[in-house]
Motif scaffolding. Structure first.
Motif, short mmCIF file in Angstrom:
data_model
loop_
_atom_site.label_atom_id
_atom_site.label_comp_id
_atom_site.label_asym_id
_atom_site.label_seq_id
_atom_site.Cartn_x
_atom_site.Cartn_y
_atom_site.Cartn_z
N THR A 47 31.12 42.53 77.81
CA THR A 47 30.92 41.23 78.47
C THR A 47 31.61 41.25 79.83
O THR A 47 32.78 41.63 79.94
CB THR A 47 31.49 40.09 77.63
OG1 THR A 47 30.80 40.07 76.36
CG2 THR A 47 31.30 38.75 78.32
N PRO A 52 34.63 42.63 70.74
CA PRO A 52 34.07 42.95 72.05
C PRO A 52 34.61 44.27 72.57
O PRO A 52 35.77 44.61 72.35
CB PRO A 52 34.52 41.78 72.93
CG PRO A 52 35.72 41.21 72.24
CD PRO A 52 35.48 41.42 70.79
N ARG A 58 22.99 37.60 78.38
CA ARG A 58 23.84 38.43 77.53
C ARG A 58 23.09 39.66 76.99
O ARG A 58 23.62 40.39 76.17
CB ARG A 58 24.42 37.62 76.38
CG ARG A 58 23.43 37.08 75.38
CD ARG A 58 24.17 36.52 74.17
NE ARG A 58 23.27 35.88 73.23
CZ ARG A 58 23.13 34.57 73.10
NH1 ARG A 58 23.85 33.76 73.85
NH2 ARG A 58 22.28 34.06 72.23
N GLU A 106 28.20 34.27 77.17
CA GLU A 106 28.59 35.57 77.69
C GLU A 106 27.57 36.09 78.70
O GLU A 106 26.36 35.96 78.49
CB GLU A 106 28.73 36.60 76.57
CG GLU A 106 29.79 36.27 75.53
CD GLU A 106 29.22 35.52 74.35
OE1 GLU A 106 28.05 35.08 74.44
OE2 GLU A 106 29.94 35.35 73.36
N GLY A 114 25.99 36.33 70.38
CA GLY A 114 27.27 36.41 71.06
C GLY A 114 28.27 37.27 70.29
O GLY A 114 28.17 37.45 69.07
N SER A 137 26.56 39.61 80.04
CA SER A 137 26.81 41.02 79.71
C SER A 137 27.00 41.85 80.96
O SER A 137 26.50 41.53 82.04
CB SER A 137 25.64 41.56 78.88
OG SER A 137 24.47 41.66 79.68
N CYS A 146 32.39 34.90 81.48
CA CYS A 146 31.82 33.77 80.75
C CYS A 146 31.39 32.67 81.72
O CYS A 146 32.03 32.46 82.75
CB CYS A 146 32.85 33.20 79.78
SG CYS A 146 33.53 34.40 78.61
N THR A 203 33.42 36.68 72.55
CA THR A 203 34.32 36.94 73.67
C THR A 203 34.69 35.65 74.38
O THR A 203 35.81 35.48 74.85
CB THR A 203 33.66 37.91 74.66
OG1 THR A 203 33.25 39.08 73.96
CG2 THR A 203 34.60 38.30 75.77
N CYS A 204 33.74 34.74 74.47
CA CYS A 204 33.92 33.50 75.21
C CYS A 204 34.11 32.32 74.25
O CYS A 204 33.69 32.38 73.08
CB CYS A 204 32.72 33.23 76.11
SG CYS A 204 32.40 34.57 77.30
#
Length: 210
Positions: free
Chosen positions: A136, A12, A153, A169, A159, A171, A139, A162-163
């Motif tokens: 991102t 990310p 997102r 996510e 995805g 964005s 979440c 990140t989450c």
């Protein structure tokens, strides 16, 4: 020998001032692309506008002067002089028409500028959109917008890990896009309320005056 195998994972993008500016610019262009392209095209046209043809300017001045002279001459009292000036003006007008026809490429030049600016801006917007796709904002539980998690997102299709698994996510682009629209809505609402209050005040003052 040891063989090290690197995993192809998408990391990310880290949040930074530059990334925040990139997200805001990307969302702004997505909303106001038409206005931005038109403004840039107008600026380029004004900067690249060719200098006026001195012959065209001289002919226009000559035609204007001949018209003033013709208005001061009587066609019946000074027949020869009047028609001599009239022929001279017609000749200058024909010459001016030819010169303006030769310089009619300005429309084509403006069309080329519009096309080039539009293409460059679209490519820049796509590149910027590709860059911000890994940013991102935060979440949220993946059940809130399911099955439309891809919308929150965007522009990322998949995805970026990140989450956690049970989260989706949001964005930075989607957040900035929403915030700009909310700001515009609030601004328009405030202006509308202000205009209504001003109109009401004016009406009340008029009634008191009457």
């Amino acid at each position: 020998k040891k063989i090290f195998q690197m995993e192809d994972t998408q990391k990310p993008t880290q949040i930074s001032i530059f990334n925040i500016i990139a997200v805001i610019c990307s969302a702004t262009f997505a909303i106001y692309s038409t206005q931005i392209v038109a403004a840039i095209s107008k600026a380029v046209k004004s900067l690249s506008k060719p200098a006026p043809n001195p012959k065209v300017i001289a002919l226009k001045q000559k035609i204007a002067e001949l018209k003033r002279e013709l208005h001061g001459i009587s066609p019946t009292g000074e027949f020869a002089r009047y028609f001599k000036k009239d022929r001279e003006m017609n000749k200058a007008t024909e010459e001016l028409t030819k010169l303006e026809a030769e310089n009619s490429s300005e429309t084509a030049r403006n069309l080329k500028i519009d096309t080039v600016v539009r293409v460059l801006m679209q490519f820049s917007a796509l590149a910027l959109l590709r860059y911000v796709s890994g940013i991102t904002a935060y979440c949220i539980p993946d059940t809130i917008f399911w099955p439309f998690n891809i919308l929150v997102r965007f522009p990322a299709i998949f995805g970026n890990d990140t989450c956690p698994t049970e989260f989706a996510e949001v964005s930075g682009f989607a957040l900035a896009f929403l915030m700009i629209h909310l700001f515009n809505l609030i601004w328009k609402t405030c202006r509308s309320c202000s205009s209504s209050a001003t109109t009401t005040t004016t009406t009340s003052d008029d009634k008191k005056t009457n």
